[in-house]
Scaffold this motif. Structure first.
Motif, short mmCIF file in Angstrom:
data_model
loop_
_atom_site.label_atom_id
_atom_site.label_comp_id
_atom_site.label_asym_id
_atom_site.label_seq_id
_atom_site.Cartn_x
_atom_site.Cartn_y
_atom_site.Cartn_z
N LYS A 10 -10.41 -4.38 3.08
CA LYS A 10 -9.58 -3.27 3.34
C LYS A 10 -10.34 -1.77 3.37
CE LYS A 10 -4.80 -1.80 1.95
NZ LYS A 10 -3.50 -2.22 1.35
N ASN A 11 -9.62 -0.83 4.10
CA ASN A 11 -10.39 0.36 4.27
C ASN A 11 -10.82 0.85 2.98
OD1 ASN A 11 -10.06 3.51 4.38
ND2 ASN A 11 -10.62 2.73 6.30
N GLU A 13 -12.67 -0.35 0.33
CA GLU A 13 -12.12 -0.86 -0.83
C GLU A 13 -13.46 -1.43 -1.07
OE1 GLU A 13 -11.33 -1.75 -3.85
OE2 GLU A 13 -9.51 -1.27 -2.87
N THR A 282 -4.95 5.58 3.53
CA THR A 282 -6.34 4.99 3.11
C THR A 282 -7.25 6.36 2.56
OG1 THR A 282 -7.28 5.63 5.32
CG2 THR A 282 -6.01 3.60 5.00
N HIS A 283 -8.14 5.80 1.90
CA HIS A 283 -9.07 6.77 1.22
C HIS A 283 -9.90 7.75 2.38
CE1 HIS A 283 -8.84 5.92 -3.03
NE2 HIS A 283 -8.80 4.46 -2.53
N VAL A 298 -2.40 6.73 -0.77
CA VAL A 298 -3.22 5.89 -0.46
C VAL A 298 -2.86 4.45 -1.11
CG1 VAL A 298 -5.75 5.14 -1.17
CG2 VAL A 298 -5.01 7.67 -0.38
#
Length: 379
Positions: A10-11, A13, A282-283, A298
């Motif tokens: 995941k983005n 992660e 996302t971050h 997020v």
């Protein structure tokens, strides 16, 4: 048992499902462990550390999924990972299925036994595998919200703690559970003017006693919420219904009550979010603006502090991983009614009532689903 730990995809992660210490425990119990190459490198857990603990380093996730009896992850499997799961395999990770029909369908089609960290319970009615990440996310919510309040980030330009002669920020936390309590603790520590809303009078009493009145507590009604929105510089959504989609407590119309440049931080976004205008971010691209209000949504907030989060999570999950490996999943689930609460999907059946209700599946009780399967009792 052969336990596999793939690298998270995941983005942004960077967490990982097992630490080297966890690998060592499994190996001492007679199990084999596969770790995807560089799965923990980003947080200082090198391939060499995993090898020293007894793990086999594997080049690809495909090999891990094809060989492992049990997959241990952190975040919900992405579609390409779901498609690699197979009948009879066990998946142990966060799932958050209620707001995610695609993942649910793919897990049902896989035939795998899917146990969700977030619905495992304990004897006190708590959620022991969700709590560590709730603590992290709650504390991070204020850190993230404070950054969003900066003028250069599109915020109103308010410092949470103010300075002598200037008022601090008003911070409203919706929900007095683990997330809300940790958010309030940090906000108060930073000097903010903090209010917690909840519908449990006993919980509000506990919070009042814990903080000796330094945090305002209010019983949550629509009227109270609307009044808080008018005054708030930051609102933290910290509402949880275990396994179910989060209720939409703040509508788009209500955003019109808020001051321009205010911030909404939706920690419930993994369960669909508790603001009507929430959508997962996302971050890499954490915020967006609706009607002049900054939204921070997020979906893997603890991934931003991945090293701390990995150790906090694996401290909690390791005893369950060992039980599943030592006894085999079927026996481990039958032996522990609290672990059984974590079973969400088994052999094509949805065994979490909240998920079945949210997504229109027939609900099958976990005991019945397991009794009708031929999943191995021992490993």
């Amino acid at each position: 048992m052969l336990v596999g730990v793939p690298k998270e995809i995941k983005n942004h992660e960077y967490r990982i499902g097992l630490t080297p210490a966890g690998v060592r425990e499994l190996v001492q119990h007679g199990h084999q462990v596969m770790i995807e190459s560089d799965g923990g490198t980003a947080i200082g857990l090198t391939n060499e550390m995993y090898q020293a603990a007894g793990a086999e380093i594997i080049a690809t996730a495909q090999e891990i999924f094809s060989r492992a009896d049990m997959i241990v992850k952190v975040k919900e499997p992405q579609p390409q990972e779901c498609k690699m799961l197979r009948d009879g395999q066990t998946l142990f990770t966060y799932l958050h299925l209620a707001p995610d029909p695609q993942q649910t369908q793919l897990l049902v089609e896989s035939g795998a036994t899917c146990i969700a960290y977030e619905t495992v319970t304990d004897k006190n009615g708590g959620l022991p595998l969700l709590a560590p990440m709730s603590e992290v996310a709650g504390r991070m919510s204020i850190q993230a919200g404070a950054h969003c309040l900066e003028k250069a980030q599109g915020g109103s330009g308010i410092l949470i703690g103010g300075v002598p002669g200037v008022e601090p920020a008003n911070i409203t936390v919706i929900g007095g559970g683990v997330v809300g309590l940790n958010a309030a603790r940090v906000a108060m520590g930073m000097g903010g003017n903090v209010t917690i809303l909840d519908r449990s009078l006993s919980r509000l009493k506990q919070i009042d006693e814990l903080f000796e009145g330094r945090i305002k507590t209010l019983f949550s009604t629509t009227e109270v919420l609307e009044q808080q929105l008018k005054d708030a510089d930051m609102v933290v959504g910290a509402v949880l219904i275990p396994g179910a989609a989060a209720p939409k407590l703040v509508t788009r119309e209500m955003l019109g009550l808020m001051k321009q440049g205010s911030v909404l931080v939706d920690v419930a976004i993994d369960q669909g979010g508790c603001f009507e205008t929430s959508r997962a971010t996302t971050h890499q691209d954490p915020t967006y603006v609706v009607d002049g209000i900054t939204h921070y949504c997020v979906a893997n907030m603890p991934g931003g502090v991945a090293r701390t989060s990995t150790f906090a999570l694996t401290n909690a999950t390791l005893p369950y991983v060992l039980a599943l490996a030592d006894k085999g999943p079927k026996q481990a689930l039958f032996d522990d009614k609290h672990l059984l609460e974590g079973l969400n999907v088994h052999h094509g059946l949805v065994t979490c009532e909240a998920v079945a209700s949210a997504l229109g599946y027939q609900f099958v009780a976990a005991e019945s689903a397991l009794a009708g399967s031929d999943l191995q009792v021992s490993a």
